[in-house]
Design a protein around this motif. Structure first.
Motif, short mmCIF file in Angstrom:
data_model
loop_
_atom_site.label_atom_id
_atom_site.label_comp_id
_atom_site.label_asym_id
_atom_site.label_seq_id
_atom_site.Cartn_x
_atom_site.Cartn_y
_atom_site.Cartn_z
N GLY A 1 7.44 16.95 -5.95
CA GLY A 1 6.32 16.08 -6.20
C GLY A 1 6.05 15.17 -4.79
N TYR A 2 7.10 14.24 -4.79
CA TYR A 2 6.48 13.15 -3.67
C TYR A 2 6.36 14.06 -2.12
N LEU A 3 7.32 14.85 -1.98
CA LEU A 3 7.41 15.45 -0.52
C LEU A 3 6.23 16.46 -0.51
N GLY B 1 0.90 12.98 15.08
CA GLY B 1 2.03 12.50 15.99
C GLY B 1 3.01 11.67 15.22
N ARG B 2 2.81 11.41 13.80
CA ARG B 2 3.55 10.98 13.05
C ARG B 2 3.75 11.69 11.50
N ALA B 3 3.91 13.12 11.77
CA ALA B 3 3.72 13.95 10.55
C ALA B 3 4.90 13.59 9.45
N LEU B 4 6.08 12.94 9.93
CA LEU B 4 7.24 12.50 9.11
C LEU B 4 7.44 11.02 9.16
N PRO B 5 7.98 10.17 8.26
CA PRO B 5 8.12 8.84 8.46
C PRO B 5 9.30 8.82 9.47
N GLY B 6 9.21 7.70 10.06
CA GLY B 6 10.32 7.04 11.15
C GLY B 6 9.91 7.17 12.52
N PRO B 7 10.86 7.05 13.32
CA PRO B 7 10.58 6.81 14.77
C PRO B 7 10.31 8.34 15.61
N THR C 1 18.54 0.64 2.59
CA THR C 1 17.27 1.52 2.73
C THR C 1 17.28 2.52 1.54
N GLU C 2 16.12 3.04 1.25
CA GLU C 2 16.06 4.16 0.35
C GLU C 2 15.86 3.54 -0.84
N SER C 3 14.49 3.97 -1.60
CA SER C 3 14.45 3.26 -2.75
C SER C 3 15.24 3.64 -4.13
N LEU C 4 15.89 4.71 -4.13
CA LEU C 4 16.88 5.11 -5.08
C LEU C 4 18.04 4.08 -5.12
N GLY D 1 0.90 -1.23 0.02
CA GLY D 1 -0.02 0.20 -0.01
C GLY D 1 0.78 1.07 -0.05
N ALA D 2 2.03 1.14 -0.10
CA ALA D 2 2.98 2.35 0.30
C ALA D 2 3.62 2.62 -1.13
N PRO D 3 4.19 3.88 -1.38
CA PRO D 3 4.56 4.53 -2.58
C PRO D 3 6.03 4.16 -2.57
N SER D 4 6.78 4.29 -1.62
CA SER D 4 8.21 3.98 -1.92
C SER D 4 8.57 2.64 -2.25
N PRO D 5 8.13 1.60 -1.33
CA PRO D 5 8.42 0.39 -1.75
C PRO D 5 8.03 -0.19 -3.26
N GLU E 1 3.71 -2.20 11.90
CA GLU E 1 4.94 -3.39 12.24
C GLU E 1 6.43 -2.58 11.91
N GLN E 2 6.38 -1.80 11.02
CA GLN E 2 7.67 -1.18 10.82
C GLN E 2 8.27 -0.41 12.48
N GLN E 3 7.46 -0.18 13.33
CA GLN E 3 7.65 0.31 14.50
C GLN E 3 8.16 -0.56 15.73
N GLY E 4 7.77 -1.88 15.34
CA GLY E 4 7.90 -3.02 16.30
C GLY E 4 9.57 -3.20 16.52
N GLY F 1 15.52 3.17 11.27
CA GLY F 1 14.70 4.49 10.70
C GLY F 1 13.50 3.91 10.43
N ALA F 2 13.19 2.71 10.61
CA ALA F 2 11.71 2.27 10.68
C ALA F 2 10.84 2.57 9.39
N THR F 3 11.40 2.49 8.01
CA THR F 3 10.63 2.46 6.72
C THR F 3 10.99 1.33 6.00
N VAL F 4 9.97 1.37 5.01
CA VAL F 4 10.17 0.39 4.09
C VAL F 4 10.31 1.29 2.81
N PRO F 5 10.83 0.76 1.61
CA PRO F 5 11.67 -0.55 1.42
C PRO F 5 12.73 -0.45 2.17
N1 LIG Z 1 13.52 7.98 1.31
C1 LIG Z 1 12.96 6.69 1.57
C2 LIG Z 1 11.24 7.05 2.08
C3 LIG Z 1 10.87 5.84 2.78
C4 LIG Z 1 9.60 5.97 3.20
O1 LIG Z 1 9.12 7.24 3.89
N2 LIG Z 1 8.87 5.15 3.12
C5 LIG Z 1 7.55 4.99 4.11
C6 LIG Z 1 6.36 4.25 3.15
S1 LIG Z 1 6.11 5.06 1.60
C7 LIG Z 1 7.33 4.50 5.44
O2 LIG Z 1 8.12 3.38 5.54
N3 LIG Z 1 6.70 5.04 6.52
C8 LIG Z 1 6.64 4.40 7.76
C9 LIG Z 1 6.02 5.41 8.59
O3 LIG Z 1 5.30 6.28 8.05
O4 LIG Z 1 6.16 5.15 9.81
C10 LIG Z 1 12.77 5.69 0.17
O5 LIG Z 1 12.48 6.60 -0.95
O6 LIG Z 1 12.73 4.48 0.39
#
Ligand SMILES: N[C@@H](CCC(=O)N[C@@H](CS)C(=O)NCC(=O)O)C(=O)O
Length: 213
Positions: A104-106, A121-127, A64-67, A8-12, A37-40, A49-53
């Motif tokens: 665009g993405y941001l 309370g989670r306005a940016l990805p990560g912990p 980490t980081e899609s690029l 369901g998420a754009p980066s992965p 689950e990313q926060q687990g 950093g608790a993000t996917v991908p």
């Molecule tokens: N710069 C990273 C961004 C990764 C990112 O922000 N992933 C989001 C999903 S699109 C995420 O894992 N969010 C977890 C959260 O919001 O806690 C990339 O391009 O992979």
């Protein structure tokens, strides 16, 4: 290798499209972002950093980081090339990737994460527990409009973003256009004939359908 994904998420999604374009198979684990689950503990031990991908290599390296992941896959599985064949094309791919991400993405992220109840309370990805800022909602909306105009202009001059052929620049921007459509609840390509033409072409690619369907 092991790929940590969430459909369901754009980066992965950008990485999933790369995997499909290359016709490779990588064992994949879904990290359910809706269930946090990313926060687990288990996932954060692997990626604080608790993000996917994330892509875990056989030697234990975690990318980490899609690029970065897409670059690694493009170098490791060179066919078909997605990151550019010569210095000029490589630079154009990176240039349009940066424009797509920063402009665009941001913008979409700004709108979504500062307006949705789910991201309080989670306005940016990560912990880090960042609070929402209401003023960023309208700014995000404006930035999306400006970005769509920019894409449309480039696509009036060139068939694809890095100009002559389909590359990762198109993959990343296509995912962002889809993300914008979902967050806005309306199609941001309406009224942009070049952009609409490009979206249709990219969406029809079998790899894109497999990765997004
Ligand atoms: N710069 C990273 C961004 C990764 C990112 O922000 N992933 C989001 C999903 S699109 C995420 O894992 N969010 C977890 C959260 O919001 O806690 C990339 O391009 O992979």
């Amino acid at each position: 290798m092991r790929f940590y994904d969430f459909r369901g998420a754009p980066s992965p999604t950008k990485v999933r499209i790369v995997i499909e374009e290359k016709g490779i198979e990588i064992p994949t684990e879904s990290i359910n972002l809706r269930k946090l689950e990313q926060q687990g503990e288990a996932y954060r031990q692997k990626h604080p950093g608790a993000t996917v991908p994330m892509l875990e290599l056989d030697d234990g390296t975690r990318l980490t980081e899609s690029l970065a992941i897409s670059h690694y896959l493009d170098q490791t599985f060179p066919d078909p090339n997605l990151m550019g064949l010569d210095p000029k094309e490589q630079a154009l791919v990176l240039m349009w990737h940066d424009i797509g991400t920063l402009e665009g993405y941001l913008g979409v992220q700004e709108l979504l994460r500062n307006s949705s109840e789910a991201f309080k309370g989670r306005a940016l990805p990560g912990p880090q527990p960042y609070e929402q800022i209401a003023a960023l909602v309208e700014r995000g909306r404006t930035r999306i409009g400006v970005f769509m105009n920019k894409l449309d202009q480039q696509l009036s001059r060139c068939e694809y973003l890095a100009c002559e052929r389909y590359t990762y620049a198109d993959i990343a921007a296509f995912v962002t256009v889809g993300f914008a459509k979902r967050v806005l609840g309306e199609d941001p390509t309406v009224g942009h004939s070049n952009l609409s033409r490009w979206v249709e072409v990219i969406a029809a690619r079998p790899a894109v359908q497999a990765a997004t369907g």
